[in-house]
Design a protein around this motif. Sequence first.
Motif, PDB file in Angstrom:
ATOM      1  N   LEU A  45     -12.032  -1.443   1.242  1.00 34.99           N
ATOM      2  CA  LEU A  45     -11.162  -2.599   1.007  1.00 34.99           C
ATOM      3  C   LEU A  45      -9.959  -2.183   0.157  1.00 34.99           C
ATOM      4  O   LEU A  45      -9.941  -2.373  -1.062  1.00 34.99           O
ATOM      5  CB  LEU A  45     -11.952  -3.713   0.309  1.00 34.99           C
ATOM      6  CG  LEU A  45     -13.256  -4.136   1.021  1.00 34.99           C
ATOM      7  CD1 LEU A  45     -14.020  -5.133   0.172  1.00 34.99           C
ATOM      8  CD2 LEU A  45     -12.959  -4.728   2.382  1.00 34.99           C
ATOM      9  N   PRO A  46      -8.938  -1.592   0.787  1.00 35.65           N
ATOM     10  CA  PRO A  46      -7.784  -1.097   0.023  1.00 35.65           C
ATOM     11  C   PRO A  46      -6.963  -2.191  -0.643  1.00 35.65           C
ATOM     12  O   PRO A  46      -6.178  -1.908  -1.549  1.00 35.65           O
ATOM     13  CB  PRO A  46      -6.956  -0.364   1.098  1.00 35.65           C
ATOM     14  CG  PRO A  46      -7.363  -0.985   2.387  1.00 35.65           C
ATOM     15  CD  PRO A  46      -8.807  -1.351   2.227  1.00 35.65           C
ATOM     16  N   PHE A  47      -7.144  -3.460  -0.219  1.00 33.42           N
ATOM     17  CA  PHE A  47      -6.378  -4.564  -0.797  1.00 33.42           C
ATOM     18  C   PHE A  47      -7.054  -5.163  -2.023  1.00 33.42           C
ATOM     19  O   PHE A  47      -6.512  -6.055  -2.663  1.00 33.42           O
ATOM     20  CB  PHE A  47      -6.139  -5.653   0.257  1.00 33.42           C
ATOM     21  CG  PHE A  47      -7.388  -6.016   1.039  1.00 33.42           C
ATOM     22  CD1 PHE A  47      -8.291  -6.944   0.556  1.00 33.42           C
ATOM     23  CD2 PHE A  47      -7.635  -5.399   2.256  1.00 33.42           C
ATOM     24  CE1 PHE A  47      -9.437  -7.263   1.268  1.00 33.42           C
ATOM     25  CE2 PHE A  47      -8.779  -5.721   2.985  1.00 33.42           C
ATOM     26  CZ  PHE A  47      -9.684  -6.646   2.490  1.00 33.42           C
ATOM     27  N   ILE A  48      -8.267  -4.692  -2.368  1.00 33.98           N
ATOM     28  CA  ILE A  48      -8.940  -5.092  -3.606  1.00 33.98           C
ATOM     29  C   ILE A  48      -9.007  -3.870  -4.512  1.00 33.98           C
ATOM     30  O   ILE A  48      -9.555  -2.835  -4.125  1.00 33.98           O
ATOM     31  CB  ILE A  48     -10.353  -5.639  -3.336  1.00 33.98           C
ATOM     32  CG1 ILE A  48     -10.292  -6.866  -2.421  1.00 33.98           C
ATOM     33  CG2 ILE A  48     -11.051  -5.995  -4.654  1.00 33.98           C
ATOM     34  CD1 ILE A  48     -11.650  -7.440  -2.073  1.00 33.98           C
ATOM     35  N   LYS A  49      -8.435  -3.978  -5.701  1.00 30.86           N
ATOM     36  CA  LYS A  49      -8.315  -2.820  -6.570  1.00 30.86           C
ATOM     37  C   LYS A  49      -9.274  -2.877  -7.763  1.00 30.86           C
ATOM     38  O   LYS A  49      -9.481  -3.937  -8.357  1.00 30.86           O
ATOM     39  CB  LYS A  49      -6.882  -2.697  -7.097  1.00 30.86           C
ATOM     40  CG  LYS A  49      -5.818  -2.615  -6.016  1.00 30.86           C
ATOM     41  CD  LYS A  49      -5.923  -1.331  -5.207  1.00 30.86           C
ATOM     42  CE  LYS A  49      -4.760  -1.213  -4.221  1.00 30.86           C
ATOM     43  NZ  LYS A  49      -4.852   0.004  -3.402  1.00 30.86           N
ATOM     44  N   LEU A  50      -9.836  -1.745  -8.096  1.00 29.32           N
ATOM     45  CA  LEU A  50     -10.600  -1.541  -9.327  1.00 29.32           C
ATOM     46  C   LEU A  50      -9.903  -0.435 -10.097  1.00 29.32           C
ATOM     47  O   LEU A  50      -9.910   0.719  -9.654  1.00 29.32           O
ATOM     48  CB  LEU A  50     -12.045  -1.141  -9.015  1.00 29.32           C
ATOM     49  CG  LEU A  50     -12.939  -2.203  -8.371  1.00 29.32           C
ATOM     50  CD1 LEU A  50     -14.307  -1.611  -8.067  1.00 29.32           C
ATOM     51  CD2 LEU A  50     -13.079  -3.413  -9.278  1.00 29.32           C
ATOM     52  N   SER A  51      -9.271  -0.797 -11.209  1.00 28.15           N
ATOM     53  CA  SER A  51      -8.492   0.168 -11.997  1.00 28.15           C
ATOM     54  C   SER A  51      -7.456   0.867 -11.121  1.00 28.15           C
ATOM     55  O   SER A  51      -7.216   2.074 -11.253  1.00 28.15           O
ATOM     56  CB  SER A  51      -9.431   1.203 -12.647  1.00 28.15           C
ATOM     57  OG  SER A  51     -10.370   0.572 -13.485  1.00 28.15           O
ATOM     58  N   GLY A  52      -6.865   0.115 -10.214  1.00 24.57           N
ATOM     59  CA  GLY A  52      -5.807   0.644  -9.372  1.00 24.57           C
ATOM     60  C   GLY A  52      -6.272   1.381  -8.136  1.00 24.57           C
ATOM     61  O   GLY A  52      -5.442   1.862  -7.351  1.00 24.57           O
ATOM     62  N   LEU A  53      -7.578   1.457  -7.925  1.00 26.01           N
ATOM     63  CA  LEU A  53      -8.130   2.179  -6.777  1.00 26.01           C
ATOM     64  C   LEU A  53      -8.906   1.217  -5.887  1.00 26.01           C
ATOM     65  O   LEU A  53      -9.436   0.210  -6.356  1.00 26.01           O
ATOM     66  CB  LEU A  53      -9.037   3.314  -7.267  1.00 26.01           C
ATOM     67  CG  LEU A  53      -8.301   4.430  -8.021  1.00 26.01           C
ATOM     68  CD1 LEU A  53      -9.279   5.320  -8.775  1.00 26.01           C
ATOM     69  CD2 LEU A  53      -7.461   5.254  -7.059  1.00 26.01           C
ATOM     70  N   PRO A  54      -8.990   1.507  -4.584  1.00 28.48           N
ATOM     71  CA  PRO A  54      -9.581   0.544  -3.638  1.00 28.48           C
ATOM     72  C   PRO A  54     -11.080   0.353  -3.830  1.00 28.48           C
ATOM     73  O   PRO A  54     -11.802   1.285  -4.209  1.00 28.48           O
ATOM     74  CB  PRO A  54      -9.279   1.161  -2.271  1.00 28.48           C
ATOM     75  CG  PRO A  54      -9.152   2.620  -2.549  1.00 28.48           C
ATOM     76  CD  PRO A  54      -8.501   2.708  -3.896  1.00 28.48           C
ATOM     77  N   LEU A  55     -11.529  -0.850  -3.541  1.00 25.12           N
ATOM     78  CA  LEU A  55     -12.959  -1.145  -3.596  1.00 25.12           C
ATOM     79  C   LEU A  55     -13.647  -0.525  -2.387  1.00 25.12           C
ATOM     80  O   LEU A  55     -13.222  -0.717  -1.248  1.00 25.12           O
ATOM     81  CB  LEU A  55     -13.184  -2.658  -3.611  1.00 25.12           C
ATOM     82  CG  LEU A  55     -14.643  -3.133  -3.587  1.00 25.12           C
ATOM     83  CD1 LEU A  55     -15.388  -2.673  -4.835  1.00 25.12           C
ATOM     84  CD2 LEU A  55     -14.700  -4.648  -3.461  1.00 25.12           C
ATOM     85  N   ILE A  56     -14.703   0.209  -2.653  1.00 21.02           N
ATOM     86  CA  ILE A  56     -15.523   0.805  -1.593  1.00 21.02           C
ATOM     87  C   ILE A  56     -16.941   0.312  -1.815  1.00 21.02           C
ATOM     88  O   ILE A  56     -17.538   0.571  -2.863  1.00 21.02           O
ATOM     89  CB  ILE A  56     -15.472   2.346  -1.631  1.00 21.02           C
ATOM     90  CG1 ILE A  56     -14.017   2.822  -1.504  1.00 21.02           C
ATOM     91  CG2 ILE A  56     -16.320   2.942  -0.509  1.00 21.02           C
ATOM     92  CD1 ILE A  56     -13.832   4.285  -1.841  1.00 21.02           C
ATOM     93  N   ALA A  57     -17.475  -0.420  -0.860  1.00 22.14           N
ATOM     94  CA  ALA A  57     -18.783  -1.059  -1.030  1.00 22.14           C
ATOM     95  C   ALA A  57     -19.771  -0.525  -0.016  1.00 22.14           C
ATOM     96  O   ALA A  57     -19.424  -0.278   1.141  1.00 22.14           O
ATOM     97  CB  ALA A  57     -18.652  -2.568  -0.890  1.00 22.14           C
TER      98      ALA A  57
END
Length: 327
Positions: A45-57
């Motif tokens: 999910l490149p449009f959701i960021k965690l500390s500027g990096l994409p969410l990978i679930a």
Amino acid sequence: MTFEHHRHAAHCESGVVANLISHHGMPISEAMAFGLSAALAFAYLPFIKLSGLPLIAYRQPPKAIIKGLAKALSAEFRFETFRTPAAGQARLDELLSQGHVVGLQTSVYWLPYFPEDMRFHFNAHNLLVYGKEGDDYLISDPVTEQTVRCNSEALSRARFAKGVLAPKGLLYTLENLGQTIITPQAVRKAILKTCRTMRAPIPIIGVRGIRMLANKVAKLDPAAHASSLFVGHIVRMQEEIGTGGAGFRFLYAAFLQEAAELSGMAVLAGFAERLMVIGDGWREFALVTARMVKGRDAMNPTKLADLLRNLAEREEVFFRDLKMAVT
């Protein structure tokens, strides 16, 4: 006071809901809770960021395990959020005084019983509260070997932390357990749902999501510091957030093994073994990536992308075959 159904678990949400349902008279393993809720997934999910990096679930979103299991068992959960910490604490105390065991969504960072080097800003950590003595809440946290205590101020901060996935004081209770047996039909339905998720025709979901991530990795500049941060983030999401990529595969394999016995579909035991091998492949990817991030091996985005593409191919074949086996 003790909580008779406290069990250490691989993942917080599946562990909490399994312990809560067991407390209400239906013994269920964490693996069965995870598999029956069809929680296994992958999403880039490149449009959701965690500390500027994409969410990978590597699993379905928070609360999906609880809601998925509720549907499979015709159970009813009550979810409540609050505007203020005072209201959230008052409601928790009220439920405890009525004898309820209460599930909470919290931030790991503010829980004092976590070692300092394990605290990070992750707002979707689940735990159970089963009592209160003085200013201490009695907690069954599935990441701990034994039950623990947490003072009211710290627990309130954990429940009302800000940021991504802010819990807003979320608490939940099991109101009604519709059925107390797991049927072969429920197992088959859950497996087919997971197969659909992993083979979904959406670029960011399932095996297509793994391939999309691989394509992103392949384009990284091996000399750039940002590349090291990006691939290091993949490993952190895989190995440190919950049970991550390999861990969720191992957990689902345990579900398939248990489901083989419960449903009479002996073929599922073979699929459990196959998925364990795929889980080992995710662990290999993490190890190779970590060596590059730490400078022990040269950064090689092409090699990492190839490993991810191989995993995507293996998972596509696996879930295709699994669907055919239970259809």
